[in-house]
Write a protein that holds these residues in place. Sequence first.
Motif, PDB file in Angstrom:
ATOM      1  N   SER A 168       0.251  -1.560   0.037  1.00 56.54           N
ATOM      2  CA  SER A 168       0.346   0.331  -0.204  1.00 56.54           C
ATOM      3  C   SER A 168       0.879   0.974  -0.061  1.00 56.54           C
ATOM      4  O   SER A 168       0.880   1.618   1.111  1.00 56.54           O
ATOM      5  CB  SER A 168      -0.920   0.076   0.995  1.00 56.54           C
ATOM      6  N   ILE A 169       1.057   1.905  -1.245  1.00 56.49           N
ATOM      7  CA  ILE A 169       2.243   2.884  -1.352  1.00 56.49           C
ATOM      8  C   ILE A 169       1.004   4.058  -1.422  1.00 56.49           C
ATOM      9  O   ILE A 169       0.037   4.008  -2.129  1.00 56.49           O
ATOM     10  CB  ILE A 169       3.224   3.152  -2.845  1.00 56.49           C
ATOM     11  N   THR A 170       1.733   5.197  -0.577  1.00 57.73           N
ATOM     12  CA  THR A 170       0.887   6.747  -0.767  1.00 57.73           C
ATOM     13  C   THR A 170       1.781   7.609  -0.867  1.00 57.73           C
ATOM     14  O   THR A 170       3.160   7.503  -0.540  1.00 57.73           O
ATOM     15  CB  THR A 170       0.379   7.272   0.891  1.00 57.73           C
ATOM     16  N   THR A 171       1.610   8.792  -1.132  1.00 57.61           N
ATOM     17  CA  THR A 171       3.114   9.922  -1.865  1.00 57.61           C
ATOM     18  C   THR A 171       1.917  11.128  -0.128  1.00 57.61           C
ATOM     19  O   THR A 171       0.629  11.075   0.026  1.00 57.61           O
ATOM     20  CB  THR A 171       2.242  10.848  -2.043  1.00 57.61           C
ATOM     21  N   ARG A 172       3.161  11.233   0.548  1.00 56.95           N
ATOM     22  CA  ARG A 172       3.056  12.390   2.275  1.00 56.95           C
ATOM     23  C   ARG A 172       3.969  13.759   2.364  1.00 56.95           C
ATOM     24  O   ARG A 172       5.191  13.342   1.288  1.00 56.95           O
ATOM     25  CB  ARG A 172       3.166  11.553   3.306  1.00 56.95           C
ATOM     26  N   SER A 173       4.098  14.435   2.304  1.00 61.21           N
ATOM     27  CA  SER A 173       4.765  15.266   2.362  1.00 61.21           C
ATOM     28  C   SER A 173       5.660  14.303   3.244  1.00 61.21           C
ATOM     29  O   SER A 173       5.000  13.815   3.891  1.00 61.21           O
ATOM     30  CB  SER A 173       4.558  16.721   3.306  1.00 61.21           C
ATOM     31  N   ARG A 174       7.297  15.606   3.536  1.00 61.77           N
ATOM     32  CA  ARG A 174       8.234  15.044   4.563  1.00 61.77           C
ATOM     33  C   ARG A 174       7.431  14.808   6.410  1.00 61.77           C
ATOM     34  O   ARG A 174       7.973  13.980   6.764  1.00 61.77           O
ATOM     35  CB  ARG A 174       9.359  15.695   4.285  1.00 61.77           C
TER      36      ARG A 174
ATOM     37  N   HIS B 207      10.862  29.573 -13.765  1.00 60.57           N
ATOM     38  CA  HIS B 207      10.681  27.804 -13.023  1.00 60.57           C
ATOM     39  C   HIS B 207       9.983  27.325 -12.924  1.00 60.57           C
ATOM     40  O   HIS B 207       8.910  27.376 -12.551  1.00 60.57           O
ATOM     41  CB  HIS B 207      12.016  28.006 -11.976  1.00 60.57           C
ATOM     42  N   VAL B 208       9.668  25.886 -12.856  1.00 61.98           N
ATOM     43  CA  VAL B 208       9.455  25.045 -12.625  1.00 61.98           C
ATOM     44  C   VAL B 208       9.657  23.894 -11.475  1.00 61.98           C
ATOM     45  O   VAL B 208      11.116  24.363 -11.393  1.00 61.98           O
ATOM     46  CB  VAL B 208       8.747  23.906 -13.421  1.00 61.98           C
ATOM     47  N   SER B 209       8.980  24.303 -10.031  1.00 64.34           N
ATOM     48  CA  SER B 209       9.746  23.055  -9.506  1.00 64.34           C
ATOM     49  C   SER B 209       8.819  22.303  -8.688  1.00 64.34           C
ATOM     50  O   SER B 209       7.373  22.302  -9.197  1.00 64.34           O
ATOM     51  CB  SER B 209       9.052  23.944  -7.972  1.00 64.34           C
ATOM     52  N   VAL B 210       9.196  21.642  -7.908  1.00 63.06           N
ATOM     53  CA  VAL B 210       7.991  20.494  -7.612  1.00 63.06           C
ATOM     54  C   VAL B 210       8.659  20.112  -5.928  1.00 63.06           C
ATOM     55  O   VAL B 210       9.590  19.874  -5.392  1.00 63.06           O
ATOM     56  CB  VAL B 210       8.981  18.799  -7.805  1.00 63.06           C
ATOM     57  N   ALA B 211       7.194  19.550  -5.445  1.00 63.11           N
ATOM     58  CA  ALA B 211       7.188  20.159  -3.736  1.00 63.11           C
ATOM     59  C   ALA B 211       5.739  19.401  -3.590  1.00 63.11           C
ATOM     60  O   ALA B 211       4.714  19.718  -4.051  1.00 63.11           O
ATOM     61  CB  ALA B 211       6.890  21.797  -2.995  1.00 63.11           C
ATOM     62  N   VAL B 212       5.520  18.520  -2.833  1.00 61.29           N
ATOM     63  CA  VAL B 212       4.478  17.354  -1.852  1.00 61.29           C
ATOM     64  C   VAL B 212       3.791  18.951  -1.438  1.00 61.29           C
ATOM     65  O   VAL B 212       2.573  19.095  -0.670  1.00 61.29           O
ATOM     66  CB  VAL B 212       4.678  16.576  -1.435  1.00 61.29           C
ATOM     67  N   GLN B 213       4.725  19.602  -0.122  1.00 60.88           N
ATOM     68  CA  GLN B 213       4.542  20.726   0.900  1.00 60.88           C
ATOM     69  C   GLN B 213       4.047  21.696   0.669  1.00 60.88           C
ATOM     70  O   GLN B 213       5.105  22.280   0.451  1.00 60.88           O
ATOM     71  CB  GLN B 213       4.492  19.933   2.105  1.00 60.88           C
ATOM     72  N   ASP B 214       3.140  22.722   0.450  1.00 58.20           N
ATOM     73  CA  ASP B 214       3.278  24.022  -0.023  1.00 58.20           C
ATOM     74  C   ASP B 214       4.593  24.957   1.302  1.00 58.20           C
ATOM     75  O   ASP B 214       4.479  24.504   2.200  1.00 58.20           O
ATOM     76  CB  ASP B 214       1.647  25.062   0.183  1.00 58.20           C
ATOM     77  N   GLY B 215       5.497  25.825   0.532  1.00 57.65           N
ATOM     78  CA  GLY B 215       5.844  26.193   1.227  1.00 57.65           C
ATOM     79  C   GLY B 215       6.753  26.027   2.009  1.00 57.65           C
ATOM     80  O   GLY B 215       8.034  26.838   2.618  1.00 57.65           O
ATOM     81  N   ARG B 216       7.328  24.866   1.902  1.00 55.71           N
ATOM     82  CA  ARG B 216       8.621  24.461   2.361  1.00 55.71           C
ATOM     83  C   ARG B 216      10.153  24.405   0.962  1.00 55.71           C
ATOM     84  O   ARG B 216       9.570  24.337   0.146  1.00 55.71           O
ATOM     85  CB  ARG B 216       8.481  22.957   2.694  1.00 55.71           C
ATOM     86  N   VAL B 217      10.810  25.232   2.287  1.00 57.04           N
ATOM     87  CA  VAL B 217      12.392  26.052   0.694  1.00 57.04           C
ATOM     88  C   VAL B 217      12.851  24.565   0.536  1.00 57.04           C
ATOM     89  O   VAL B 217      13.148  23.184   1.696  1.00 57.04           O
ATOM     90  CB  VAL B 217      13.118  26.087   2.205  1.00 57.04           C
ATOM     91  N   ASP B 218      12.530  23.452  -0.645  1.00 55.91           N
ATOM     92  CA  ASP B 218      13.772  22.872  -0.834  1.00 55.91           C
ATOM     93  C   ASP B 218      15.316  22.434  -1.195  1.00 55.91           C
ATOM     94  O   ASP B 218      15.644  24.062  -0.770  1.00 55.91           O
ATOM     95  CB  ASP B 218      12.745  22.202  -1.851  1.00 55.91           C
ATOM     96  N   GLU B 219      15.691  21.969  -0.899  1.00 55.62           N
ATOM     97  CA  GLU B 219      17.370  21.714  -1.488  1.00 55.62           C
ATOM     98  C   GLU B 219      17.138  23.037  -2.267  1.00 55.62           C
ATOM     99  O   GLU B 219      18.450  23.650  -2.632  1.00 55.62           O
ATOM    100  CB  GLU B 219      17.745  20.662  -2.254  1.00 55.62           C
TER     101      GLU B 219
END
Length: 298
Positions: free
Chosen positions: A129-135, A194-206
């Motif tokens: 059972s695979i789901t997608t979640r924020s970190r 730019h296009v960005s990929v982020a599961v969670q809004d507002g999080r600063v990625d790498e």
Amino acid sequence: MNDLAALDLNLLVVLEALFAERHVSRAALRLNKSQPAVSQALGRLRQTFDDPLLIRGADGWELTARAREMEPMLAETLAAVRGLVRPAPFDPAQTRRTYRLTMSDYASAMLAPRLLPVLRKQAPGVRLSITTRSRDAAMAALVDGDIDLALGVFPDRPAEVREGLLLEERFVCVMDRSTLEPGFDLAAYLARPHVSVAVQDGRVDEVDGALARLGQSRDVVATLPHWSVAQDLIAGTDLVLTIASRSLREPLDPRLAVMSPPFALAPFRFVQTWHARRDGDVGLRWLRERLNHCVVET
């Protein structure tokens, strides 16, 4: 029973042998003990349970009604205790279990096509059972016991969460080949949308974190939750996509160009994580090993 704290577990092992043999001497042989020692243990058991347990009958020793009532319960109890001390070997071919994982579509695309055939061959009774979640949500789900494994990038994991490195990944920039100009440097990178990929809004990625350390920021005009979709937005535009290299589908659209980022952007650790309380779970360890093998084969 008068007091559970006063019961010696070894006495229950003696009682098991007495139930099986219906004879003190034979129970002593079974246990590799002397007959007086087993007789003494039987006396203590009779006192503890306030019942003779074994009595002489016409055809030898017999169990009392109380002993016959206790016999199946004793077998279950000792089996449970032995399971705690010596867990049964894990047999993937016989297991019936659903593993609950959370990962991005990047990880699913990379690992699931390799993992599923292995599971169908080695452990056909296993379900995923695979789901997608924020970190943050993934770490919370591990702590709460809602999932078994979380796969991804987790620089801020709780102390009780273990991790195992699956791979080190690098970033690349994807652009429409027709829009490339000589000297693609940081200034040219920042001048484009730019296009960005982020599961969670507002999080600063790498990527944004690395730019912030340089005192810079990029103009993100679209943020998506799915890595697999992002590269389809680039052809025919002036957009830049900075993305994990293994997330690019092959064969690559010939209209696209792939380049290294024009600034220092460290590789990132892609890991599988689990809660410390699951360290002794041999079935979960087996799945983690299968995931490691899948990565080695990529």
